[in-house]
Write an enzyme that holds these catalytic residues in place. Structure first.
Site, short mmCIF file in Angstrom:
data_model
loop_
_atom_site.label_atom_id
_atom_site.label_comp_id
_atom_site.label_asym_id
_atom_site.label_seq_id
_atom_site.Cartn_x
_atom_site.Cartn_y
_atom_site.Cartn_z
N CYS A 1 -12.83 3.47 -27.84
CA CYS A 1 -14.17 3.88 -28.10
C CYS A 1 -14.88 4.08 -26.59
O CYS A 1 -16.11 3.60 -26.31
CB CYS A 1 -15.01 3.29 -28.95
SG CYS A 1 -14.00 3.00 -30.56
N PRO B 1 4.87 -4.88 -0.66
CA PRO B 1 4.65 -3.76 -1.62
C PRO B 1 4.45 -4.23 -2.99
O PRO B 1 5.30 -5.34 -3.52
CB PRO B 1 6.11 -2.88 -1.57
CG PRO B 1 7.03 -4.14 -0.87
CD PRO B 1 6.26 -4.92 -0.17
N ARG C 1 3.06 -1.78 -5.95
CA ARG C 1 3.09 -0.47 -6.69
C ARG C 1 4.49 0.30 -6.49
O ARG C 1 5.34 0.58 -7.46
CB ARG C 1 2.02 0.54 -6.31
CG ARG C 1 2.04 2.04 -6.82
CD ARG C 1 1.00 2.65 -6.34
NE ARG C 1 -0.23 2.33 -5.97
CZ ARG C 1 -1.33 2.29 -6.76
NH1 ARG C 1 -1.21 2.78 -7.90
NH2 ARG C 1 -2.40 1.77 -6.38
N TYR D 1 -0.12 -1.61 -12.10
CA TYR D 1 -1.52 -1.65 -12.35
C TYR D 1 -1.57 -0.91 -13.55
O TYR D 1 -2.88 -0.37 -13.87
CB TYR D 1 -2.18 -0.96 -11.20
CG TYR D 1 -1.74 -1.51 -9.90
CD1 TYR D 1 -2.57 -2.90 -9.55
CD2 TYR D 1 -0.99 -0.87 -8.96
CE1 TYR D 1 -2.28 -3.51 -8.31
CE2 TYR D 1 -0.89 -1.52 -7.77
CZ TYR D 1 -1.17 -2.90 -7.49
OH TYR D 1 -1.12 -3.45 -6.37
N GLY E 1 0.84 -1.09 -0.01
CA GLY E 1 -0.15 -0.19 0.15
C GLY E 1 0.78 1.43 -0.01
O GLY E 1 0.15 2.24 -0.27
#
Ligand code: PLP
Length: 444
Positions: free
Chosen positions: A374, A305, A307, A403, A262
């Protein structure tokens, strides 16, 4: 980012967003890992994701060193592979001696196929299927993190006749709110993840009856993109209280406390990076004191961890395909967008951008960077500050490592991007671009 143009405020102020090896050369071109970004874009095509090996390795080492220096007990860093996983990343993480968290049979398959040691793998997930649990048991992974009582029951059945027990942890919902986007909060009581505290006794009773499962740890993950450290301290207290309850009422002794992942990363120049040492010091001190208070030996400290290991290492490159003038601005249509990076549409995530061949040119306009998919919501950046950009220019978006590709899809049947790893002036393709044949490979 090292720049020879410190007068260029927008770039100088954003150095912390770029991979550690980033340089602007004397022609104003973006160089990462010793490789010219635009040349890579022309050679491999766009959209292209570049990963800087040195930045990933540095992040792994920073976490390991910070925990080891702050905590006197044992520490383990597990990379949460949902942030980004492919064969090369799995091998790099293994090489850096981190553990690996997976949340699906697919992630487990990729990790095992890459040669990741099964004992260093943990399986997470709130809806693990029977097949996935069987796959994990057959592989002999290090730990299954149980999310709910139904999963526990399924595991009890699946392991009943095994000759040796499977190590498991219990994930609890610690009922701690965090200051992050609602979609990435996971620690509150109503979260879909984790056992409610009220169900802890039921889980413990079942585990006590089951010799085929060994409870080794207790786990909580509060959410993602967190910049405030206080919730971590609160979570450790809830985890330790739960561990004390398991010991005092159920005679279950655990070895490890896992506080999930986080840690937030800056995506725009105004955000500052987290001080990993301060984070490590806070969780280490809280755990040390908490163990002492409750009569525990120093329990193993585990963090996950995702990210913050890969985000900064990744840079996305796009080509401007077309432009659209509007009364007060312009839109630059690019050859990627929500297919390779859903975060702006999903979380209202913000990014910055530069022209890869004119990084140091003065800003001349504020434009929208619009994706090719689209959907009107397919806007990568609503207000990008750029020099006057033209069709054919290469745009480089930093902090694109986490991500993005792991959430990528083939909406509009646009093939997913190629991925290259750069190091010391050399680039190697680690994932080829998806082909049209790939798109029909499953059709019968
Ligand atoms: N651990 C668990 C259980 C998670 O669900 C997540 C992310 O959702 C992580 C770790 C990694 O979080 P982050 O990428 O924010 O560090």
């Amino acid at each position: 980012m090292k720049t020879r143009y410190p007068h260029n405020q927008p770039i100088a102020a954003a150095m912390h967003l770029w991979p550690l090896t980033t340089v602007i050369d004397e022609r104003g071109r973006l160089i990462i890992g010793g490789c010219d970004a635009a040349t890579l874009a022309h050679g491999y095509g766009t959209p292209l994701y570049i990963f800087d090996e040195a930045t990933i390795r540095a992040a792994c080492r920073t976490y390991r060193a910070a925990l080891a220096s702050c905590y006197r007990g044992e520490t383990t860093v597990h990379y949460a592979s949902k942030a980004l996983l492919n064969t090369a990343i799995a091998r790099l993480i293994a090489d850096e001696e981190l553990g690996l968290d997976v949340v699906s049979g697919g992630e487990l398959y990729v990790a095992l196929r890459a040669g990741f040691p099964p004992q260093r793998i943990h399986l997470h997930g709130n809806a693990k299927t029977r097949d996935e649990l069987e796959q994990a048991l057959a592989a002999g992974i290090g730990q299954i993190v149980i999310d709910n009582l139904d999963e526990l029951e399924m595991l009890v059945n699946l392991t009943a006749h095994r000759p040796y027990p499977q190590a498991v942890a219990l994930r609890i919902a610690p009922d701690i709110a965090t200051d992050t986007h609602a979609h990435i909060q996971t620690g509150h009581a109503a979260s879909k993840f984790g056992l409610p505290l009220a169900a802890l006794d039921a889980a413990a009773t079942r585990l006590r009856e089951t010799s085929s499962l060994t409870l080794t740890g207790i786990h909580a993950h509060l959410g993602s993109q967190l910049f405030d450290l206080k919730p971590y301290a609160a979570a450790i207290d809830v985890l330790l209280d739960s561990a004390a309850r398991l010991r005092d009422y159920h005679e279950l002794t655990i070895e490890e406390i896992n506080i999930g992942g986080g840690v937030g990363v800056p995506y725009t120049a105004d955000q500052r990076p987290m001080d990993i040492h301060a984070y490590a010091a806070l969780i280490a001190d809280t755990l040390t004191y908490g163990c002492l208070q409750r009569g525990f030996p120093l329990l193993r400290l585990v963090i996950e961890p995702g990210r913050s290991i890969v985000a900064r290492a990744g840079v996305a490159l796009y080509t401007i395909v077309a432009t659209k003038p509007l009364p007060h601005t312009r839109l630059l249509h690019i050859d990627g967008g929500m297919g390779d990076n859903i975060r702006p549409a999903l979380y209202d995530a913000h990014y910055t951008v530069v022209l890869a061949e004119r990084v140091d040119a003065a800003v001349e306009e504020v434009v929208g960077i619009t994706g090719r998919y689209c959907e009107s919501g397919d806007v990568l950046i609503r207000a990008a500050h750029l020099p006057r950009a033209r069709v054919g220019d290469i745009l480089a978006v930093p902090v694109a490592g986490a991500y993005t590709l792991s959430m990528a899809g083939t909406y509009n049947l646009v093939p997913r991007p190629a991925v290259v790893m750069v190091k010391d002036g050399a680039a190697r393709l680690i994932q080829r671009r998806e082909t049209y044949d790939d798109l029909v490979a499953r059709d019968v």
